[in-house]
Design a protein around this motif. Sequence first.
Motif, PDB file in Angstrom:
ATOM      1  N   ARG A   1       0.828  -1.216   0.000  1.00  0.00           N
ATOM      2  CA  ARG A   1       0.000   0.000   0.000  1.00  0.00           C
ATOM      3  C   ARG A   1       0.862   1.266   0.000  1.00  0.00           C
ATOM      4  O   ARG A   1       0.633   2.198  -0.757  1.00  0.00           O
ATOM      5  N   THR A   2       1.884   1.302   0.863  1.00  0.00           N
ATOM      6  CA  THR A   2       2.720   2.508   0.933  1.00  0.00           C
ATOM      7  C   THR A   2       3.441   2.732  -0.403  1.00  0.00           C
ATOM      8  O   THR A   2       3.594   3.867  -0.835  1.00  0.00           O
ATOM      9  N   TYR A   3       3.844   1.645  -1.059  1.00  0.00           N
ATOM     10  CA  TYR A   3       4.517   1.796  -2.362  1.00  0.00           C
ATOM     11  C   TYR A   3       3.596   2.500  -3.362  1.00  0.00           C
ATOM     12  O   TYR A   3       4.006   3.429  -4.052  1.00  0.00           O
TER      13      TYR A   3
ATOM     14  N   GLY B   1       7.013   4.241   1.506  1.00  0.00           N
ATOM     15  CA  GLY B   1       7.514   2.871   1.623  1.00  0.00           C
ATOM     16  C   GLY B   1       7.668   2.483   3.076  1.00  0.00           C
ATOM     17  O   GLY B   1       7.561   3.319   3.964  1.00  0.00           O
ATOM     18  N   VAL B   2       7.909   1.199   3.290  1.00  0.00           N
ATOM     19  CA  VAL B   2       8.146   0.667   4.635  1.00  0.00           C
ATOM     20  C   VAL B   2       9.666   0.531   4.814  1.00  0.00           C
ATOM     21  O   VAL B   2      10.329  -0.018   3.928  1.00  0.00           O
ATOM     22  N   PRO B   3      10.240   1.020   5.913  1.00  0.00           N
ATOM     23  CA  PRO B   3      11.682   0.876   6.106  1.00  0.00           C
ATOM     24  C   PRO B   3      12.085  -0.596   6.119  1.00  0.00           C
ATOM     25  O   PRO B   3      11.264  -1.469   6.406  1.00  0.00           O
ATOM     26  N   ALA B   4      13.328  -0.863   5.799  1.00  0.00           N
ATOM     27  CA  ALA B   4      13.785  -2.253   5.747  1.00  0.00           C
ATOM     28  C   ALA B   4      15.156  -2.385   6.409  1.00  0.00           C
ATOM     29  O   ALA B   4      15.846  -1.391   6.642  1.00  0.00           O
ATOM     30  N   LEU B   5      15.510  -3.619   6.708  1.00  0.00           N
ATOM     31  CA  LEU B   5      16.858  -3.949   7.162  1.00  0.00           C
ATOM     32  C   LEU B   5      17.585  -4.609   6.006  1.00  0.00           C
ATOM     33  O   LEU B   5      16.979  -5.343   5.225  1.00  0.00           O
ATOM     34  N   ILE B   6      18.891  -4.361   5.912  1.00  0.00           N
ATOM     35  CA  ILE B   6      19.702  -5.037   4.897  1.00  0.00           C
ATOM     36  C   ILE B   6      20.874  -5.719   5.587  1.00  0.00           C
ATOM     37  O   ILE B   6      21.432  -5.183   6.546  1.00  0.00           O
ATOM     38  N   ALA B   7      21.198  -6.935   5.125  1.00  0.00           N
ATOM     39  CA  ALA B   7      22.354  -7.649   5.663  1.00  0.00           C
ATOM     40  C   ALA B   7      22.905  -8.562   4.587  1.00  0.00           C
ATOM     41  O   ALA B   7      22.169  -9.031   3.718  1.00  0.00           O
ATOM     42  N   VAL B   8      24.204  -8.797   4.646  1.00  0.00           N
ATOM     43  CA  VAL B   8      24.842  -9.715   3.706  1.00  0.00           C
ATOM     44  C   VAL B   8      25.448 -10.859   4.509  1.00  0.00           C
ATOM     45  O   VAL B   8      26.212 -10.632   5.437  1.00  0.00           O
TER      46      VAL B   8
ATOM     47  N   GLY C   1      10.493  -0.170  -2.780  1.00  0.00           N
ATOM     48  CA  GLY C   1      10.076   1.112  -2.186  1.00  0.00           C
ATOM     49  C   GLY C   1      10.642   1.382  -0.802  1.00  0.00           C
ATOM     50  O   GLY C   1      10.396   2.446  -0.225  1.00  0.00           O
ATOM     51  N   SER C   2      11.423   0.452  -0.265  1.00  0.00           N
ATOM     52  CA  SER C   2      11.901   0.629   1.105  1.00  0.00           C
ATOM     53  C   SER C   2      12.979   1.710   1.230  1.00  0.00           C
ATOM     54  O   SER C   2      13.115   2.316   2.296  1.00  0.00           O
ATOM     55  N   ALA C   3      13.724   1.956   0.138  1.00  0.00           N
ATOM     56  CA  ALA C   3      14.777   2.980   0.216  1.00  0.00           C
ATOM     57  C   ALA C   3      14.176   4.381   0.332  1.00  0.00           C
ATOM     58  O   ALA C   3      14.864   5.327   0.707  1.00  0.00           O
ATOM     59  N   ARG C   4      12.877   4.514   0.030  1.00  0.00           N
ATOM     60  CA  ARG C   4      12.215   5.811   0.238  1.00  0.00           C
ATOM     61  C   ARG C   4      12.113   6.120   1.725  1.00  0.00           C
ATOM     62  O   ARG C   4      12.061   7.275   2.134  1.00  0.00           O
ATOM     63  N   ALA C   5      12.050   5.060   2.551  1.00  0.00           N
ATOM     64  CA  ALA C   5      11.833   5.241   3.993  1.00  0.00           C
ATOM     65  C   ALA C   5      13.119   5.053   4.793  1.00  0.00           C
ATOM     66  O   ALA C   5      13.228   5.549   5.915  1.00  0.00           O
ATOM     67  N   GLY C   6      14.095   4.345   4.245  1.00  0.00           N
ATOM     68  CA  GLY C   6      15.356   4.108   4.957  1.00  0.00           C
ATOM     69  C   GLY C   6      15.652   2.624   5.077  1.00  0.00           C
ATOM     70  O   GLY C   6      14.771   1.826   5.398  1.00  0.00           O
TER      71      GLY C   6
END
Length: 336
Positions: A139-141, A146-153, A173-178
């Motif tokens: 919905r936010t997209y 967007g909805v914030p996200a976590l990133i990990a490798v 769309g998560s990079a819009r929120a962080g």
Amino acid sequence: MAQIYYENDTDPTLVAQRKVAIIGFGSQGHAHALNLYDSGVSVTVGLREGSPKRQEAVEAGLTVKTPAEAAAEANLIMVLVPDQHMGEVYRRDIEPNLEAGDALFFAHGFNIHFGEIVPPENVDVAMVAPKGPGHLVRRTYTEGSGVPALIAVHQDASGSAHDLGLSYAWGIGSARAGVLQTTFQEETETDLFGEQVILCGGVSEMVKSAFTILVEAGYQPESAYFETLHELKLIVDLMYEGGLSWMRYSISDTAEYGDYTRGPRVVTDATRAAMREALAEIQNGEFAREWLDESRAGAPNLLSTRRAEQGHEIEQVGAGLRDMMPFLVPKKPPSE
Ligand code: NAD
Ligand code: MG
């Protein structure tokens, strides 16, 4: 300070050059697939023959194949099936179709962190985990946020796993929120801890206990419902908007005084000890083992507890009251 990435830090061309397979079309799967598609990324959804989700995905304009076919064609595979079934789906449909240079993505670290899935060394393994339910990710997209996200490798075979992860986060769309940098370990352990002791377990037990105490003391169940469940959202909204201080500014001085003096009598050292114990069981793998064993046995405890909880008095009272609130769209979990 935590490292947080935004749209300017991403390279949208990286995910656009990939062929993406989204395995599963549930809460997260439908949102990732549709958002990536709308971002111009090539997406195939992997679903079992006969999956009730197939029609939904096709009607949304997406290409649907079996999980194995989708994984074979793709060079970025995002696994969005329930965590307790992921190991089985991985071994049957994904592992045989992995090629050097592929990227294997997750939205939760559970299976990698607890060693249920051990990918070959020649693929990238990363996580892009939206910090919100899939329906909000979608919905936010569509609304432009967007909805914030976590990133990990977990494994960087190509040398560009992190940038590919950020690019994927852009696509949903998560990079819009962080997009916050973390590790598989931190994400998995904090996520399980949060849902167990506060977000799901802690809050539900507090709500039921407070409701039952009021009803047993002779108050009307409807009053008890408004006080202990309905109003919780209004209070949490204030906390979400401006932290505890904003909530405490908005409530009356009487409520604030009761908060400071009675709250610490309710949540005690015994509660904190139980929270630490839950954390220790997460960290030493005991919770993961228990849950995977339960799931392999057909989840009998989960199913019987779910049935019992759905029959709790607060659920009957609440359903009746919510029917009278025209602004609420009725919500009910599907029955088994
Ligand atoms: P879900 O239960 O909503 O959907 C899973 C989908 O997988 C189903 O719709 C179906 O299409 C498919 N599926 C189910 N069982 C399967 C099986 N045995 N074999 C093959 N396919 C099967 O799952 P979800 O909540 O979207 O969770 C997916 C991942 O996203 C998990 O790793 C979860 O931890 C993570 N995650 C979920 C949320 C959330 O809000 N639900 C938030 C963040 C991360
Ligand atoms: Mg979570």
